[in-house]
Design a protein around this motif. Structure first.
Motif, PDB file in Angstrom:
ATOM      1  N   ASN A  46       9.421 -14.084   2.343  1.00  0.00           N
ATOM      2  CA  ASN A  46       9.397 -13.424   1.034  1.00  0.00           C
ATOM      3  C   ASN A  46       7.973 -13.067   0.635  1.00  0.00           C
ATOM      4  OD1 ASN A  46      12.149 -13.378   0.578  1.00  0.00           O
ATOM      5  ND2 ASN A  46      12.170 -15.358  -0.449  1.00  0.00           N
ATOM      6  N   ALA A  47       7.030 -13.966   0.873  1.00  0.00           N
ATOM      7  CA  ALA A  47       5.630 -13.694   0.535  1.00  0.00           C
ATOM      8  C   ALA A  47       5.088 -12.551   1.393  1.00  0.00           C
ATOM      9  CB  ALA A  47       4.785 -14.957   0.728  1.00  0.00           C
ATOM     10  N   LEU A  48       5.409 -12.537   2.681  1.00  0.00           N
ATOM     11  CA  LEU A  48       4.951 -11.458   3.557  1.00  0.00           C
ATOM     12  C   LEU A  48       5.568 -10.125   3.160  1.00  0.00           C
ATOM     13  CD1 LEU A  48       5.069 -13.278   7.020  1.00  0.00           C
ATOM     14  CD2 LEU A  48       3.032 -12.645   5.699  1.00  0.00           C
ATOM     15  N   SER A  49       6.832 -10.143   2.773  1.00  0.00           N
ATOM     16  CA  SER A  49       7.501  -8.921   2.339  1.00  0.00           C
ATOM     17  C   SER A  49       6.860  -8.370   1.074  1.00  0.00           C
ATOM     18  CB  SER A  49       8.990  -9.189   2.109  1.00  0.00           C
ATOM     19  OG  SER A  49       9.632  -8.034   1.656  1.00  0.00           O
ATOM     20  N   ALA A  50       6.551  -9.242   0.129  1.00  0.00           N
ATOM     21  CA  ALA A  50       5.891  -8.806  -1.105  1.00  0.00           C
ATOM     22  C   ALA A  50       4.505  -8.248  -0.798  1.00  0.00           C
ATOM     23  CB  ALA A  50       5.797  -9.972  -2.093  1.00  0.00           C
ATOM     24  N   ALA A  51       3.799  -8.879   0.126  1.00  0.00           N
ATOM     25  CA  ALA A  51       2.475  -8.385   0.505  1.00  0.00           C
ATOM     26  C   ALA A  51       2.589  -7.006   1.160  1.00  0.00           C
ATOM     27  CB  ALA A  51       1.789  -9.369   1.452  1.00  0.00           C
ATOM     28  N   ALA A  52       3.568  -6.821   2.042  1.00  0.00           N
ATOM     29  CA  ALA A  52       3.765  -5.523   2.696  1.00  0.00           C
ATOM     30  C   ALA A  52       4.105  -4.459   1.661  1.00  0.00           C
ATOM     31  CB  ALA A  52       4.865  -5.619   3.746  1.00  0.00           C
ATOM     32  N   ASP A  53       4.888  -4.822   0.651  1.00  0.00           N
ATOM     33  CA  ASP A  53       5.246  -3.882  -0.416  1.00  0.00           C
ATOM     34  C   ASP A  53       4.005  -3.452  -1.195  1.00  0.00           C
ATOM     35  OD1 ASP A  53       6.941  -2.362  -1.994  1.00  0.00           O
ATOM     36  OD2 ASP A  53       7.391  -4.018  -3.362  1.00  0.00           O
ATOM     37  N   GLU A  54       3.150  -4.400  -1.537  1.00  0.00           N
ATOM     38  CA  GLU A  54       1.926  -4.071  -2.276  1.00  0.00           C
ATOM     39  C   GLU A  54       0.978  -3.215  -1.432  1.00  0.00           C
ATOM     40  OE1 GLU A  54      -0.100  -7.300  -4.208  1.00  0.00           O
ATOM     41  OE2 GLU A  54       1.790  -8.170  -4.887  1.00  0.00           O
ATOM     42  N   ILE A  55       0.867  -3.526  -0.159  1.00  0.00           N
ATOM     43  CA  ILE A  55      -0.009  -2.745   0.722  1.00  0.00           C
ATOM     44  C   ILE A  55       0.534  -1.325   0.867  1.00  0.00           C
ATOM     45  CG2 ILE A  55      -0.855  -2.532   3.093  1.00  0.00           C
ATOM     46  CD1 ILE A  55      -0.871  -5.648   3.150  1.00  0.00           C
ATOM     47  N   THR A  56       1.849  -1.188   0.976  1.00  0.00           N
ATOM     48  CA  THR A  56       2.459   0.139   1.101  1.00  0.00           C
ATOM     49  C   THR A  56       2.158   0.997  -0.118  1.00  0.00           C
ATOM     50  OG1 THR A  56       4.204  -0.629   2.569  1.00  0.00           O
ATOM     51  CG2 THR A  56       4.660   1.364   1.316  1.00  0.00           C
ATOM     52  N   ILE A  57       2.192   0.411  -1.300  1.00  0.00           N
ATOM     53  CA  ILE A  57       1.889   1.168  -2.522  1.00  0.00           C
ATOM     54  C   ILE A  57       0.465   1.700  -2.468  1.00  0.00           C
ATOM     55  CG2 ILE A  57       1.511   0.931  -5.009  1.00  0.00           C
ATOM     56  CD1 ILE A  57       3.966  -0.950  -5.022  1.00  0.00           C
ATOM     57  N   ASP A  58      -0.476   0.873  -2.006  1.00  0.00           N
ATOM     58  CA  ASP A  58      -1.872   1.300  -1.926  1.00  0.00           C
ATOM     59  C   ASP A  58      -2.121   2.239  -0.751  1.00  0.00           C
ATOM     60  OD1 ASP A  58      -2.500  -0.187  -4.134  1.00  0.00           O
ATOM     61  OD2 ASP A  58      -3.209  -1.915  -2.998  1.00  0.00           O
ATOM     62  N   LEU A  59      -1.288   2.186   0.272  1.00  0.00           N
ATOM     63  CA  LEU A  59      -1.499   2.961   1.480  1.00  0.00           C
ATOM     64  C   LEU A  59      -0.764   4.304   1.462  1.00  0.00           C
ATOM     65  CD1 LEU A  59      -2.926   2.607   4.246  1.00  0.00           C
ATOM     66  CD2 LEU A  59      -0.780   1.673   5.109  1.00  0.00           C
ATOM     67  N   ALA A  60       0.082   4.536   0.454  1.00  0.00           N
ATOM     68  CA  ALA A  60       0.906   5.747   0.399  1.00  0.00           C
ATOM     69  C   ALA A  60       0.054   6.980   0.620  1.00  0.00           C
ATOM     70  CB  ALA A  60       1.633   5.836  -0.930  1.00  0.00           C
ATOM     71  N   PRO A  61       0.492   7.906   1.433  1.00  0.00           N
ATOM     72  CA  PRO A  61       1.826   8.083   1.990  1.00  0.00           C
ATOM     73  C   PRO A  61       2.075   7.280   3.265  1.00  0.00           C
ATOM     74  CG  PRO A  61       0.505   9.979   2.555  1.00  0.00           C
ATOM     75  CD  PRO A  61      -0.357   9.087   1.697  1.00  0.00           C
ATOM     76  N   GLY A  62       1.156   6.453   3.690  1.00  0.00           N
ATOM     77  CA  GLY A  62       1.408   5.558   4.817  1.00  0.00           C
ATOM     78  C   GLY A  62       2.292   4.400   4.373  1.00  0.00           C
ATOM     79  N   SER A  63       2.625   3.516   5.299  1.00  0.00           N
ATOM     80  CA  SER A  63       3.483   2.393   4.913  1.00  0.00           C
ATOM     81  C   SER A  63       3.261   1.204   5.837  1.00  0.00           C
ATOM     82  CB  SER A  63       4.956   2.799   4.963  1.00  0.00           C
ATOM     83  OG  SER A  63       5.341   3.079   6.292  1.00  0.00           O
ATOM     84  N   VAL A  64       3.726   0.054   5.370  1.00  0.00           N
ATOM     85  CA  VAL A  64       3.732  -1.174   6.161  1.00  0.00           C
ATOM     86  C   VAL A  64       5.149  -1.722   6.096  1.00  0.00           C
ATOM     87  CG1 VAL A  64       2.857  -3.528   6.380  1.00  0.00           C
ATOM     88  CG2 VAL A  64       1.327  -1.706   5.638  1.00  0.00           C
ATOM     89  N   ASP A  65       5.770  -1.905   7.259  1.00  0.00           N
ATOM     90  CA  ASP A  65       7.114  -2.467   7.329  1.00  0.00           C
ATOM     91  C   ASP A  65       7.038  -3.858   7.925  1.00  0.00           C
ATOM     92  OD1 ASP A  65       8.497  -0.186   6.392  1.00  0.00           O
ATOM     93  OD2 ASP A  65       8.381   0.728   8.370  1.00  0.00           O
TER      94      ASP A  65
END
Length: 182
Positions: A46-65
């Protein structure tokens, strides 16, 4: 990413804390560590998923899955497309050309066939929203009208329909699953 080392470290910390409570606390800690392992793994995911979500927001239009393979999560990073190199001469020529001829008026969004409208909520990263607002102002349109024009243009292009998108996605992804783990 191997979570076992983190779960083992948590188990050791629990054992050290139980030492202060005596033999009964130590025995209780030993009985609890096995059932707590799956809960600790889920909490770490859950913590890793939340971190990936936050990174994706900052990396847009890129993403982290975050993908789960067996018991081990792995990150899949899709970087944003590289920005084109700045060409000062081309930029100057475009600026001079734009000043000499007025821009054509933007095409009005097409009216829906049935006369009705549908409402959707669209969540955009803040930097993308700012770019949409700038583009709409530049074209003399509201954000809504600009988005309708952009979506209509994307759908009108050859290969822009849902079936084409689905087939491209299936080809690119293969037999894997995509999405978020929560």
């Amino acid at each position: 990413m191997n979570l076992t080392q983190y779960v083992d470290q948590l188990r050791q910390e629990l054992a050290v804390a139980a030492e202060a409570g005596g033999d009964e606390a130590r025995a209780l800690a030993e009985r609890l560590t096995a059932p707590l392992e799956s809960a600790a793994r889920l909490t770490l995911l859950n913590a890793l998923s939340a971190a990936a979500d936050e990174i994706t927001i900052d990396l847009a239009p890129g993403s982290v899955d975050l993908r789960l393979r067996g018991l081990d999560p792995e990150f899949v990073v899709t970087p944003p497309p590289a920005a084109e190199a700045f060409d000062a001469q081309a930029e100057y020529a475009a600026l001079m050309s734009a000043q000499s001829t007025p821009p054509p008026p933007p095409p009005a969004p097409e009216a829906p066939d049935d006369g009705g409208t549908a409402r959707i909520n669209l969540r955009l990263p803040a930097n993308v929203k700012a770019r949409v607002e700038e583009a709409a102002n530049r074209d003399g349109l509201s954000v809504n009208a600009w988005l309708v024009r952009a979506v209509s243009g994307a759908l009108d292009r050859p290969g822009g329909g849902p079936a084409a998108t689905a087939s491209r996605e299936a080809t690119r992804v293969g037999n894997g699953f995509t999405g978020w783990v929560r």
